[in-house]
Design a protein around this motif. Sequence first.
Motif, short mmCIF file in Angstrom:
data_model
loop_
_atom_site.label_atom_id
_atom_site.label_comp_id
_atom_site.label_asym_id
_atom_site.label_seq_id
_atom_site.Cartn_x
_atom_site.Cartn_y
_atom_site.Cartn_z
N ALA A 60 1.06 -1.20 -0.08
CA ALA A 60 -0.16 -0.16 -0.01
C ALA A 60 1.28 0.62 0.50
O ALA A 60 0.29 2.30 0.01
N GLY A 61 1.86 1.24 0.43
CA GLY A 61 3.10 2.28 0.29
C GLY A 61 2.32 2.93 1.77
O GLY A 61 1.98 2.81 2.44
N SER A 62 3.42 3.79 1.41
CA SER A 62 2.89 5.08 2.74
C SER A 62 1.32 5.54 2.81
O SER A 62 1.19 6.00 2.24
N ALA A 63 0.97 5.83 4.14
CA ALA A 63 -0.10 5.96 4.31
C ALA A 63 -0.52 7.60 4.90
O ALA A 63 0.72 7.60 5.39
N PRO A 64 -0.29 8.73 4.37
CA PRO A 64 -1.44 8.56 3.31
C PRO A 64 -0.57 8.57 2.00
O PRO A 64 0.54 9.00 1.78
N TYR A 65 -1.15 8.12 0.64
CA TYR A 65 -0.74 8.44 -0.26
C TYR A 65 -0.78 9.91 -0.91
O TYR A 65 -1.97 10.67 -0.76
N ARG A 66 0.42 10.61 -1.40
CA ARG A 66 0.17 12.00 -1.94
C ARG A 66 0.60 12.23 -3.75
O ARG A 66 1.32 11.67 -3.88
N PRO A 67 -0.79 12.96 -4.15
CA PRO A 67 0.14 12.52 -5.59
C PRO A 67 0.96 13.55 -5.84
O PRO A 67 1.33 14.73 -5.37
N CYS A 68 1.14 13.22 -7.17
CA CYS A 68 2.61 13.86 -7.79
C CYS A 68 1.98 14.82 -9.18
O CYS A 68 2.57 15.73 -9.10
N VAL A 69 1.43 13.99 -9.85
CA VAL A 69 0.93 14.32 -10.92
C VAL A 69 -0.32 15.66 -10.82
O VAL A 69 -0.19 16.24 -11.38
N LEU A 70 -1.23 14.71 -10.73
CA LEU A 70 -2.69 15.33 -10.29
C LEU A 70 -2.55 15.56 -8.89
O LEU A 70 -1.38 15.64 -7.70
N ASP A 71 -3.97 17.38 -8.93
CA ASP A 71 -3.35 17.74 -7.44
C ASP A 71 -4.58 16.79 -6.41
O ASP A 71 -5.18 16.23 -6.98
N ALA A 72 -4.60 17.18 -5.39
CA ALA A 72 -5.22 16.44 -4.64
C ALA A 72 -7.16 16.60 -4.74
O ALA A 72 -7.51 15.27 -4.95
N VAL A 73 -7.58 17.42 -5.09
CA VAL A 73 -8.81 17.70 -5.57
C VAL A 73 -8.71 16.76 -7.18
O VAL A 73 -9.69 16.15 -6.90
N GLU A 74 -8.37 16.76 -8.07
CA GLU A 74 -8.26 16.23 -8.73
C GLU A 74 -8.08 14.41 -8.60
O GLU A 74 -8.78 13.39 -8.62
N PHE A 75 -7.30 13.84 -7.87
CA PHE A 75 -7.60 12.59 -7.20
C PHE A 75 -8.20 12.37 -6.81
O PHE A 75 -8.95 10.89 -6.94
N SER A 76 -8.95 13.27 -5.89
CA SER A 76 -10.30 12.49 -5.13
C SER A 76 -11.44 12.45 -6.29
O SER A 76 -12.01 11.31 -6.09
N ILE A 77 -11.35 13.01 -7.33
CA ILE A 77 -12.41 12.73 -8.09
C ILE A 77 -11.93 11.36 -9.19
O ILE A 77 -12.70 10.47 -9.15
N LEU A 78 -10.75 11.47 -9.35
CA LEU A 78 -10.00 9.86 -10.28
C LEU A 78 -10.61 8.62 -9.00
O LEU A 78 -11.20 7.44 -9.46
N ARG A 79 -10.16 9.21 -7.96
CA ARG A 79 -11.00 7.86 -6.74
C ARG A 79 -12.83 7.98 -6.62
O ARG A 79 -12.93 6.65 -7.03
N ALA A 80 -13.36 8.68 -6.91
CA ALA A 80 -14.84 8.69 -6.87
C ALA A 80 -15.79 7.92 -8.26
O ALA A 80 -16.02 6.98 -8.15
N LEU A 81 -14.36 8.14 -9.30
CA LEU A 81 -14.29 7.91 -10.98
C LEU A 81 -14.52 6.21 -10.62
O LEU A 81 -15.80 5.14 -11.18
N ILE A 82 -14.00 5.72 -10.24
CA ILE A 82 -13.25 4.47 -9.89
C ILE A 82 -13.95 3.50 -8.96
O ILE A 82 -14.49 2.54 -9.38
N ASP A 83 -14.42 4.18 -7.93
CA ASP A 83 -15.38 3.25 -7.31
C ASP A 83 -16.51 3.19 -7.80
O ASP A 83 -17.31 2.36 -7.47
N ARG A 84 -17.15 3.95 -9.18
CA ARG A 84 -18.20 3.45 -9.60
C ARG A 84 -18.01 2.43 -11.32
O ARG A 84 -18.88 2.07 -11.39
N VAL A 85 -16.83 2.86 -11.56
CA VAL A 85 -16.33 2.19 -12.52
C VAL A 85 -16.23 0.33 -11.89
O VAL A 85 -16.64 -0.02 -13.00
#
Length: 473
Positions: free
Chosen positions: A294-319
């Motif tokens: 799982a790596g270090s918690a919490p995961y800190r995104p580098c390419v995406l900002d935190a808001v974009e990263f949360s949208i990605l997670r929310a999208l994957i939760d539905r996909v």
Amino acid sequence: MSNASASPPPTLFCLHFLGGSAREWEDTKRYLDPHLICIPLDLPGFGDAAHIARTSVDEMADYVIDRIAERGQSRWWIAGHSMGAKIALVIARRAEDGDPKLAGLDGLVLLAGSPPSPEPMSDDKRRDMIAWISADEKTRTLRAGAFIDQNTGAPLNEAARTAAIDDVLRADPKAWTAWLQEGSREDWRRRIGILRTPALVLSGSKDADLGPAAQICLMLPHLANARHVVIEGASHLLPIECPKAVADLICEMRTLPIAVASDPACVLDSYASLIASHRVNSRLRAALAARASAGSAPYRPCVLDAVEFSILRALIDRVLPQSSDTCIDIGARIEARLSDGFGDGWRFADLPSDGEAYAAALRTLDAAARATHGIGFTALPDETKEALITAVAAGELPTVAGDLDGRQMTKWFEDLRSDAVRIYLAHPAALARLGFSGIGAGGDDVADMPGFSEFRINSREPWEPISEAEAGR
């Protein structure tokens, strides 16, 4: 943060909203645990600090940090209301980054908080608020009263309302204007990132600009360890409107643990035994261990900002929905691959590079959600999210001023689904759920490759694992 009731109470430093002062915390302070030391502070340009000209977010944070350092507390929390929340977030980031003045930060309380991103407010509203703060005395008094009334869910008692209006009137108009023109528009998303500090996030159900949806979409993505509570019937001025409810929730924070977000996916014991056996070669075993990490918690995104990263997670939760108790953090693994520059070696010609495409597509999806439903993607009900996702797949996403057009979004979504499924099926927990035994074809000794001997339909070798479904899970 230690939430054990036996631990000594922290010192709570409190910051106010735009136009407020330390006085807004007086009623809340009376309801707090008497052993909890509560120290409300005036921000530069407001209250008793109205004469201090420090208007940028950095300058206000510096001022508060000096006040905290003067106290020399070994364990402390910081509460920020509206404007004060943005300052509190900056202070928390500096504390987590090791500022020696800020040792001992143990918790955040964010009330109707101004987020790290530019604050959601229409230009017309900004212009109107700037215009009346420097008007004649009669106009200022009338508009200050209207400002307080517009930000409360129910009428305040006369004493509370009068005190709130007086605070607005004694604020330095230059500080008020500077916040609306500059401070509230400062973009701290990248610099704040994702904080580990346990946080209590409060919002009022009647708050139009910084209510529950804004906190879900713009504040919570920056907090790995947060509890969000919506106070029904309240609006924006929470410490003034409902001081007892606020105090009770702060006191609860001392005794109710806030679980740190993690990657709870675990491998069944029977499958873990197969991975450890001589049937799996050491290179594959190491690869499976890396995929499970799982790596270090919490995961800190580098390419995406935190808001974009949360949208990605929310999208994957539905996909690719997963059970919450054994959830693989696919979003973090996709983001890590974007950060490392590892992909599948190809992309659609009319899409930018993978990292740019992901960030642009997530912003476009969020813009479509706001254009059609008035709130960001992460705050939408699941069925509404799925309707937007279906539109993306069909090339029918509502036309918005986004970074990608509908055709590009459809192609990107094909890549996303491929990435999500590939990462899911590569994880040993997913292989265990499926009962996949192909990893047991042979170990390191090429002279002794055990392989398979049973090839009949519906037959199983004694060493083969069974799926979760077969095991009745």
